[in-house]
Enzyme design. Sequence first.
Site, PDB file in Angstrom:
ATOM      1  N   SER A   1      25.629 -88.324 -42.507  1.00 46.11           N
ATOM      2  CA  SER A   1      26.665 -87.621 -43.271  1.00 46.11           C
ATOM      3  C   SER A   1      27.999 -88.316 -43.016  1.00 46.11           C
ATOM      4  O   SER A   1      28.334 -88.685 -41.893  1.00 46.11           O
ATOM      5  CB  SER A   1      26.701 -86.140 -42.904  1.00 46.11           C
ATOM      6  OG  SER A   1      26.708 -85.959 -41.510  1.00 46.11           O
TER       7      SER A   1
ATOM      8  N   GLY B   1      31.147 -87.193 -44.156  1.00 38.97           N
ATOM      9  CA  GLY B   1      32.286 -86.328 -44.465  1.00 38.97           C
ATOM     10  C   GLY B   1      32.542 -86.324 -45.965  1.00 38.97           C
ATOM     11  O   GLY B   1      31.593 -86.234 -46.756  1.00 38.97           O
TER      12      GLY B   1
ATOM     13  N   GLY C   1      30.409 -88.314 -48.562  1.00 39.77           N
ATOM     14  CA  GLY C   1      29.050 -87.989 -48.957  1.00 39.77           C
ATOM     15  C   GLY C   1      28.014 -88.301 -47.904  1.00 39.77           C
ATOM     16  O   GLY C   1      28.211 -88.000 -46.705  1.00 39.77           O
TER      17      GLY C   1
ATOM     18  N   GLY D   1      27.398 -80.173 -42.606  1.00 43.01           N
ATOM     19  CA  GLY D   1      26.242 -80.977 -42.226  1.00 43.01           C
ATOM     20  C   GLY D   1      24.969 -80.148 -42.196  1.00 43.01           C
ATOM     21  O   GLY D   1      23.880 -80.640 -42.530  1.00 43.01           O
ATOM     22  N   ASP D   2      25.089 -78.871 -41.809  1.00 47.18           N
ATOM     23  CA  ASP D   2      23.909 -78.000 -41.772  1.00 47.18           C
ATOM     24  C   ASP D   2      23.396 -77.727 -43.183  1.00 47.18           C
ATOM     25  O   ASP D   2      22.184 -77.636 -43.403  1.00 47.18           O
ATOM     26  CB  ASP D   2      24.259 -76.683 -41.063  1.00 47.18           C
ATOM     27  CG  ASP D   2      24.813 -76.925 -39.668  1.00 47.18           C
ATOM     28  OD1 ASP D   2      24.375 -77.903 -39.027  1.00 47.18           O
ATOM     29  OD2 ASP D   2      25.681 -76.161 -39.223  1.00 47.18           O
TER      30      ASP D   2
END
Lengths: 302, 302
Positions: free
Chosen positions: A212, A214, A217, A243-244
């Site tokens: 990831s 931020g 993308g 992120g989850d």
Amino acid sequence: VLTVTLNAALDLTYQVDGLRPGASHRVSSVHAQAGGKGINVARVLASLGHSVTITGLVAGSVGVEIRGELEAAGLRDELIDVDGQSRRTVTVVDGDDATVFNEPGDGLRLDWPDVRRRIGALIEPDAIVVASGSLPAAAPPDAYAQLVRDVHERGGRIIVDTAGPALLDAASAGADLLKPNDEELLAATGGADALAGSTLLLALGAGAVAVSLGPDGLMIVRADEVVTARPASFVNGNPTGAGDAAVAALALALEDDLPMHEAARRAVALSAAAVAHPLAGHVDQRVHRELLTRQTIEGEAR
Amino acid sequence: VLTVTLNAALDLTYQVDGLRPGASHRVSSVHAQAGGKGINVARVLASLGHSVTITGLVAGSVGVEIRGELEAAGLRDELIDVDGQSRRTVTVVDGDDATVFNEPGDGLRLDWPDVRRRIGALIEPDAIVVASGSLPAAAPPDAYAQLVRDVHERGGRIIVDTAGPALLDAASAGADLLKPNDEELLAATGGADALAGSTLLLALGAGAVAVSLGPDGLMIVRADEVVTARPASFVNGNPTGAGDAAVAALALALEDDLPMHEAARRAVALSAAAVAHPLAGHVDQRVHRELLTRQTIEGEAR
């Protein structure tokens, strides 16, 4: 999908009017929610209508609060009670600013072989298992590597979202998908960039790596392919839990054997929709629908 | 001594290294302690070897934590379980600076006549009752006035440490001793100074008023006498709980019918010893012994 949160937490969010170090503040509203990355993943999956089971470790009266909130939210919980006390996090929100205090994860006392056996009993054949977050001090350093082997023995597949040595261990054990963010990836692998770091994790044994990035993308790297997806527009909000949400989308994509560019596209849309929602573990459904149609995908064979 | 804490709390103290608004902080140590002013008073009394009973209201899983900590500390608890959730306070300590977040006291749901009857059953003849702190939103505004009458009916005496309209109500009901700090006293009474404000509370019906003056010590005002005690030297530390330590000393003085100058002297010594201890509800015994011999007392008949 089974999510494993070995370091579950009670996440408290306090609204205050003007945070001033050294001062006393009246909290105008309190939101208490079960947290820890795997629980956030499960909450996102449930909000999309998917069936999900939550396991992991809880302890003490904070553990009672964690389980009580999950029950109130209608989430199925197979958390394992151990000795000691679960950790809390406190996020103080003042307008757009969030100041976070994370209690250390050293309050659990546990019998790891027993915990491992009980988690193993929850892994069904063809299960997609998501193991997220840091390890509590009382778990062995290779707990995620052991979990990867247990999932594979039972015919399931596993996504691991963690950092540090545990990330390298999970790769060596052959995790199907790893989901570090770019900082965690570079810190753990010493790679020069996200592609180099991911390549190292693949060399160790990982099936695929989703990094990831931020607001930029997500990049998915496999031995034969690299795909990057980025949101078409910048989404303002609370990045905690973004992120989850990406992991939640990746778990569904893995379950349905979607092609990588589609997995990346969906992960970025769901992640941005999580940023647009003020609480971790929740997504803004309108932003989600809108972004699913408006993303930039780049892919290349290696 | 019976202490009544209608708005008991779980006090969390977090040590951090450099508080920065907008940043994420790793908490290096967590201290969780039952709190609320009446519980602090009880803890100080117990640390001095006195027998004390704690009552008041707790609710939910936070209430479980509050009672668990009291049990672990060996404090006798007759707290009353009601519906809802008890509040927490979070104090973030960064070097010498303490930043405090107080959850609102609006989480309790209760049947006040039942609560009143159960507190009444704990009041023994000749009891010294201490009622401290704010009222929860679910209690009637005159809860302390009702408590004053209940204590007097049973032949006991009562100290009330509160602010606002509840302070005036407790005075009108004839509380034996009120213990506001100077700010609370002036805000509630509109008096020009501590003596004028105290005189107004006496006129309403209070037996005596002890006004805590921060580093300037304590003034006790009765119809016939004014006594001021101040510490001989400035004590550095955490002033949270200093007023509660003063109340603890005043309760013992009331129990033993000590003369006012002696009550004031002991209250100031114990209060300064509480400032010298980093945690509310605890006193530095060395500072206590030293200050008991080195204070300035001024008294006058009115």
